[in-house]
Design an enzyme around this catalytic site. Structure first.
Site, PDB file in Angstrom:
ATOM      1  N   THR A  17      12.226  10.583 -22.353  1.00  0.00           N
ATOM      2  CA  THR A  17      11.938  10.827 -20.930  1.00  0.00           C
ATOM      3  C   THR A  17      11.439  12.255 -20.721  1.00  0.00           C
ATOM      4  OG1 THR A  17      13.658   9.237 -20.340  1.00  0.00           O
ATOM      5  CG2 THR A  17      12.892  10.679 -18.597  1.00  0.00           C
ATOM      6  N   LYS A  38       7.868   2.457 -17.042  1.00  0.00           N
ATOM      7  CA  LYS A  38       9.130   2.369 -17.794  1.00  0.00           C
ATOM      8  C   LYS A  38       9.532   0.907 -17.633  1.00  0.00           C
ATOM      9  CE  LYS A  38      13.240   3.396 -19.546  1.00  0.00           C
ATOM     10  NZ  LYS A  38      13.629   4.114 -20.779  1.00  0.00           N
ATOM     11  N   ASP A  55      15.260   6.779 -15.202  1.00  0.00           N
ATOM     12  CA  ASP A  55      14.106   7.215 -16.010  1.00  0.00           C
ATOM     13  C   ASP A  55      12.812   6.869 -15.277  1.00  0.00           C
ATOM     14  OD1 ASP A  55      15.759   8.099 -18.003  1.00  0.00           O
ATOM     15  OD2 ASP A  55      15.021   6.723 -19.553  1.00  0.00           O
ATOM     16  N   GLU A 116       7.129   4.625 -21.174  1.00  0.00           N
ATOM     17  CA  GLU A 116       8.299   4.968 -21.987  1.00  0.00           C
ATOM     18  C   GLU A 116       9.021   3.692 -22.376  1.00  0.00           C
ATOM     19  OE1 GLU A 116      11.359   7.479 -20.153  1.00  0.00           O
ATOM     20  OE2 GLU A 116      12.726   7.000 -21.809  1.00  0.00           O
ATOM     21  N   GLY A 117       9.348   3.567 -23.660  1.00  0.00           N
ATOM     22  CA  GLY A 117      10.108   2.417 -24.129  1.00  0.00           C
ATOM     23  C   GLY A 117      11.573   2.518 -23.726  1.00  0.00           C
ATOM     24  N   ALA A 118      12.405   1.744 -24.397  1.00  0.00           N
ATOM     25  CA  ALA A 118      13.858   1.814 -24.194  1.00  0.00           C
ATOM     26  C   ALA A 118      14.455   1.889 -25.593  1.00  0.00           C
ATOM     27  CB  ALA A 118      14.341   0.576 -23.463  1.00  0.00           C
TER      28      ALA A 118
HETATM   29  N1  LIG Z   1      13.152  19.582 -25.468  1.00  0.00           N
HETATM   30  C1  LIG Z   1      14.295  19.493 -24.791  1.00  0.00           C
HETATM   31  N2  LIG Z   1      14.867  20.598 -24.240  1.00  0.00           N
HETATM   32  C2  LIG Z   1      16.019  20.522 -23.550  1.00  0.00           C
HETATM   33  N3  LIG Z   1      16.689  19.388 -23.337  1.00  0.00           N
HETATM   34  C3  LIG Z   1      16.197  18.255 -23.834  1.00  0.00           C
HETATM   35  C4  LIG Z   1      14.981  18.243 -24.588  1.00  0.00           C
HETATM   36  N4  LIG Z   1      14.730  16.964 -24.972  1.00  0.00           N
HETATM   37  C5  LIG Z   1      15.744  16.217 -24.488  1.00  0.00           C
HETATM   38  N5  LIG Z   1      16.634  16.979 -23.805  1.00  0.00           N
HETATM   39  C6  LIG Z   1      17.856  16.516 -23.138  1.00  0.00           C
HETATM   40  O1  LIG Z   1      18.475  15.542 -23.976  1.00  0.00           O
HETATM   41  C7  LIG Z   1      18.963  14.445 -23.217  1.00  0.00           C
HETATM   42  C8  LIG Z   1      18.277  13.146 -23.689  1.00  0.00           C
HETATM   43  O2  LIG Z   1      16.887  13.235 -23.404  1.00  0.00           O
HETATM   44  P1  LIG Z   1      16.079  12.016 -22.785  1.00  0.00           P
HETATM   45  O3  LIG Z   1      14.690  12.496 -22.558  1.00  0.00           O
HETATM   46  O4  LIG Z   1      16.804  11.455 -21.596  1.00  0.00           O
HETATM   47  O5  LIG Z   1      16.163  10.986 -24.004  1.00  0.00           O
HETATM   48  P2  LIG Z   1      15.679   9.447 -24.079  1.00  0.00           P
HETATM   49  O6  LIG Z   1      14.724   9.223 -22.957  1.00  0.00           O
HETATM   50  O7  LIG Z   1      15.065   9.305 -25.433  1.00  0.00           O
HETATM   51  O8  LIG Z   1      16.932   8.619 -23.965  1.00  0.00           O
HETATM   52  C9  LIG Z   1      18.679  14.783 -21.742  1.00  0.00           C
HETATM   53  O9  LIG Z   1      19.820  15.370 -21.181  1.00  0.00           O
HETATM   54  C10 LIG Z   1      17.541  15.778 -21.827  1.00  0.00           C
HETATM   55  O10 LIG Z   1      17.494  16.641 -20.735  1.00  0.00           O
HETATM   56 MG   LIG Z   2      14.757   7.804 -21.391  1.00  0.00          MG
END
Ligand SMILES: Nc1ncnc2c1ncn2[C@@H]1O[C@H](COP(=O)(O)OP(=O)(O)O)[C@@H](O)[C@H]1O
Ligand SMILES: [Mg+2]
Length: 232
Positions: A17, A38, A55, A116-118
């Site tokens: 995300t 999404k 998301d 965005e996938g899941a």
């Molecule tokens: N580059 C980054 N810098 C700071 N925090 C990050 C970064 N990438 C991910 N996070 C944090 O890690 C957690 C998971 O990220 P997210 O994008 O929601 O993962 P996904 O969509 O793959 O489940 C969130 O709290 C997000 O804010």
């Molecule tokens: Mg996500």
């Protein structure tokens, strides 16, 4: 031609995300017309009695807040489990057709659509369907988000192999959260996966879309991101 990107991860919680928000914002800054998707979200929150896929909402906000949530997300479920189970828990079976038509619809009239996938690529959507089946039929090319940690070479190479086996075109790999120590992740993935590395994104200190976009602009390979690979 519309550039169609599908963001998957090597796992859940790896930064899909965050990366998708960063890319949407940076694409908009370049003057591109962008839509987001999404298509399937489990673990949606209940707000005032309504189910809100957070998301999907974050992607809508990053892309300017115009799209209705139902145009961005075909299926949302309350339970924070694999989509096949989250769907079964509310007596639903996820079908490919609504997802593919949503992706098609979002690709209309824009320069670029990013979905965005899941979880990861082989997440089950139903007893008969994996997310990879959707991506393979969609005409989208894959961006793989992988955490820049020990173990990521294996997980990323497995994802690349699964994508190739299904004929899914690969845009490239984004290594998320550059660590202090040198792990050789980028070089090893590029060498063994024969796959472009789009860049290594550092840990963000601010979580707003503009700050994330600035990091993406600085650290990612924009020429590659804006190509539409036809083969893996
Ligand atoms: N580059 C980054 N810098 C700071 N925090 C990050 C970064 N990438 C991910 N996070 C944090 O890690 C957690 C998971 O990220 P997210 O994008 O929601 O993962 P996904 O969509 O793959 O489940 C969130 O709290 C997000 O804010
Ligand atoms: Mg996500």
């Amino acid at each position: 031609m519309t550039i169609k990107l599908f963001v998957t991860g090597t796992d859940t919680g790896v930064g899909k995300t965050v990366v998708t928000r960063a890319l949407i914002t940076a694409f908009l800054k370049r003057g591109l017309k962008v839509n987001a998707a999404k298509p399937v979200e489990s673990g949606a929150e209940r707000v005032d009695g309504r189910l809100v896929p957070l998301d999907a909402l974050a992607l809508v906000r990053a892309s300017g807040g115009q799209a209705g949530l139902k145009n961005v997300c075909a299926y949302s479920f309350p339970d924070p489990v694999s989509p096949h189970l989250a769907a079964a828990n509310v007596n639903t079976t996820i079908q490919a057709e609504p997802i593919l038509s949503l992706l098609n619809q979002q690709a209309k009239g824009v320069d670029l659509v990013i979905a965005e996938g899941a979880g990861g690529l082989l997440v089950p959507l139903s007893p008969k369907l994996l997310m990879a089946d959707i991506v393979a039929q969609s005409g989208f090319s894959l961006i793989i988000v992988a955490p820049n940690v020990l173990g990521t070479i294996n997980a990323t190479l497995l994802t690349i192999e699964a994508a190739r086996q299904r004929g899914i075109p690969l845009n490239g790999v984004i290594l998320n959260r550059t660590p202090e120590t040198e792990l050789d992740n980028a070089q090893a993935i590029a060498r063994h996966g024969q796959c472009p590395i789009l860049g290594e994104l550092p840990t963000a200190t601010q979580d707003d879309d503009q700050s994330l976009a600035r990091l993406a602009e600085e650290w990612l390979d924009w020429d590659r991101l804006l190509t539409n690979p036809q083969t893996g």
